[in-house]
Design a protein around this motif. Structure first.
Motif, PDB file in Angstrom:
ATOM      1  N   SER A   1       0.835  -1.199   0.000  1.00  0.00           N
ATOM      2  CA  SER A   1       0.000   0.000   0.000  1.00  0.00           C
ATOM      3  C   SER A   1       0.875   1.256   0.000  1.00  0.00           C
ATOM      4  N   ARG A   2       0.372   2.323  -0.627  1.00  0.00           N
ATOM      5  CA  ARG A   2       1.079   3.599  -0.568  1.00  0.00           C
ATOM      6  C   ARG A   2       0.306   4.604   0.289  1.00  0.00           C
ATOM      7  N   ASP A   3      -0.723   4.108   0.988  1.00  0.00           N
ATOM      8  CA  ASP A   3      -1.502   4.959   1.885  1.00  0.00           C
ATOM      9  C   ASP A   3      -0.945   4.868   3.309  1.00  0.00           C
ATOM     10  N   VAL A   4      -0.843   6.026   3.938  1.00  0.00           N
ATOM     11  CA  VAL A   4      -0.176   6.100   5.233  1.00  0.00           C
ATOM     12  C   VAL A   4      -1.120   6.655   6.303  1.00  0.00           C
ATOM     13  N   VAL A   5      -1.098   6.021   7.481  1.00  0.00           N
ATOM     14  CA  VAL A   5      -1.690   6.650   8.668  1.00  0.00           C
ATOM     15  C   VAL A   5      -0.515   7.123   9.506  1.00  0.00           C
ATOM     16  N   LEU A   6      -0.429   8.425   9.681  1.00  0.00           N
ATOM     17  CA  LEU A   6       0.758   9.034  10.272  1.00  0.00           C
ATOM     18  C   LEU A   6       0.521   9.353  11.743  1.00  0.00           C
ATOM     19  N   GLY A   7       1.467   8.961  12.580  1.00  0.00           N
ATOM     20  CA  GLY A   7       1.380   9.310  14.002  1.00  0.00           C
ATOM     21  C   GLY A   7       2.017  10.663  14.243  1.00  0.00           C
ATOM     22  N   MET A   8       1.332  11.540  14.953  1.00  0.00           N
ATOM     23  CA  MET A   8       1.953  12.804  15.374  1.00  0.00           C
ATOM     24  C   MET A   8       2.053  12.765  16.891  1.00  0.00           C
ATOM     25  N   GLY A   9       3.200  13.167  17.392  1.00  0.00           N
ATOM     26  CA  GLY A   9       3.354  13.153  18.848  1.00  0.00           C
ATOM     27  C   GLY A   9       4.460  14.093  19.224  1.00  0.00           C
ATOM     28  N   ASP A  10       5.163  13.724  20.236  1.00  0.00           N
ATOM     29  CA  ASP A  10       6.307  14.503  20.663  1.00  0.00           C
ATOM     30  C   ASP A  10       5.924  15.934  20.992  1.00  0.00           C
ATOM     31  N   GLN A  11       6.921  16.796  20.934  1.00  0.00           N
ATOM     32  CA  GLN A  11       6.707  18.143  21.466  1.00  0.00           C
ATOM     33  C   GLN A  11       5.969  19.057  20.507  1.00  0.00           C
ATOM     34  N   LYS A  12       5.610  18.544  19.340  1.00  0.00           N
ATOM     35  CA  LYS A  12       4.853  19.369  18.403  1.00  0.00           C
ATOM     36  C   LYS A  12       3.353  19.203  18.635  1.00  0.00           C
ATOM     37  N   VAL A  13       3.030  18.482  19.691  1.00  0.00           N
ATOM     38  CA  VAL A  13       1.625  18.284  20.045  1.00  0.00           C
ATOM     39  C   VAL A  13       1.462  18.604  21.528  1.00  0.00           C
TER      40      VAL A  13
END
Ligand SMILES: Nc1ncnc2c1ncn2[C@@H]1O[C@H](COP(=O)(O)OP(=O)(O)OP(=O)(O)O)[C@@H](O)[C@H]1O
Ligand SMILES: [Mg+2]
Length: 347
Positions: free
Chosen positions: A69-81
């Motif tokens: 697949s070329r579809d991505v579910v991206l995790g955002m975390g760290d200090q930018k959240v």
């Protein structure tokens, strides 16, 4: 029917990705798992700073892992959240999301116009003159950081289907789904994510801007040695320098001091949770992230908090192919976030 996508966790030291097929109401069916190391400086505190480097690591990863697949579910975390406790009127999700920009400015460090905002409801709480109210978690991410990470994905020829929040992913893959109060603590290079759930529902999130790399940096700076050597020293000695000759008192002191600061932040965060949530006690602690591999850290943390440790089991609630049955304890520490991203129903 089902969706196939790749869950991507972009950390400061590596990208971890898991390809899964997901059908409503069923456990994700895992297809492939891969980790690609990142050079120093490509990602900082959750934000991609060198998009070309990250894009080429992603391309390498796709061909090495044979992701289809070329579809991505991206995790955002760290200090930018940032995550904050928030009470909102009880209304449809759409209405609540629409109200957020009008209500949250004083809670978050960035202007609302520069933030991606979301609200995770937890429980109904005392009504006000606005009517029934709901207590929950406000999640705010820096727009720029989300854009930069999504652009790195696009540069690799991939498509971002959804963006999800790393602490919730950790909760889904390894948080306690049953009774009791459980803290998940992910110790990364730059960031430590804390999520406390009560009776299986996320109740509290804190993102501590400190991680295991602080120890490496302190060693390199104070002993004036290269990073690689500092990293080796940290891994070999941990909090038990006496078992590793040569017994270097100076490095031992630095490792203990910097790790103690990190542990104090974790302990204070858990105390803060208790003091702001009717004094409830956390009764189990799940540690993840490679930072949790520091020799002696888990035992010291368990001892100082009096909370019992539970091993992370991110592979328990997914269907794994035979080829992946060899995944072990250290894979559980590294891949918990990416596995949790497959369980969000986000795609
Ligand atoms: N065996 C080990 N013992 C102690 N520390 C280790 C060990 N292996 C890796 N580390 C440390 O773990 C840290 C990296 O953890 P992890 O891979 O979970 O972070 P990351 O996901 O890349 O970063 P972040 O989540 O902060 O963006 C590094 O500081 C590294 O030195
Ligand atoms: Mg991480």
């Amino acid at each position: 029917m089902g969706n196939q996508f790749v869950a991507v966790d972009i950390g400061q030291t590596a990208i971890r990705a898991v390809e899964a097929r997901v059908a409503r109401g069923k456990a994700p069916e895992i297809r492939a798992v891969h980790e690609e190391a990142l050079p120093d400086g490509a990602v900082r505190s959750g934000e991609v700073v060198e998009p070309t480097t990250v894009a080429s690591a992603l391309k390498k990863m796709w061909s090495a892992a044979k992701f289809k697949s070329r579809d991505v579910v991206l995790g955002m975390g760290d200090q930018k959240v940032v995550a904050r406790d928030l009470v909102m009127p009880k209304a449809s999700r759409k209405e609540v999301i629409g109200l957020l920009p009008l209500r949250v400015q004083e809670l978050i460090p960035m202007p609302v116009a520069e933030a991606v905002l979301d609200f995770y409801p937890i429980a109904e709480t005392a009504p006000t003159d606005e009517g029934p109210m709901v207590r929950g978690l406000l999640i705010a991410a820096y727009n720029d950081a989300v854009t930069n990470n999504v652009q790195a994905i696009r540069r690799a020829g991939l498509n971002t289907l959804a963006v999800d929040f790393v602490p919730f992913a950790l909760h889904r893959s390894i948080g306690n789904k049953g009774q009791g109060v459980c803290a998940v603590v992910d110790i990364g290079a730059a960031t430590t994510n804390v999520l406390v759930s009560r009776d299986g529902i996320p109740d509290f999130v804190r993102i501590i801007p400190a991680g295991s790399d602080d120890v490496t940096r302190a060693l390199a700076n104070q002993l004036e040695i290269p990073r690689d050597q500092a990293e080796e020293l940290k891994i070999a000695q941990g909090l038990h320098p006496e078992i590793v000759p040569p017994n270097d008192a100076k490095s031992a002191g630095i490792i203990v001091e910097v790790t103690r600061e990190l542990m104090t932040s974790i302990i204070n965060t858990l105390r803060y949770y208790s003091s702001t949530h009717d004094g409830v006690r956390v009764d189990s602690l799940v540690l993840t992230g490679n930072g949790a591999r520091l020799r002696g850290l888990p035992a010291t943390l368990a001892h100082s908090t009096g909370i019992s440790l539970v091993a992370p089991e991110p592979f328990a609630d997914v269907k794994m192919p035979k080829s992946l049955t060899g995944l072990g304890v250290s894979d559980a520490l590294r891949f918990s976030t990416a596995f949790g991203l497959t369980m969000g129903g986000a795609a």
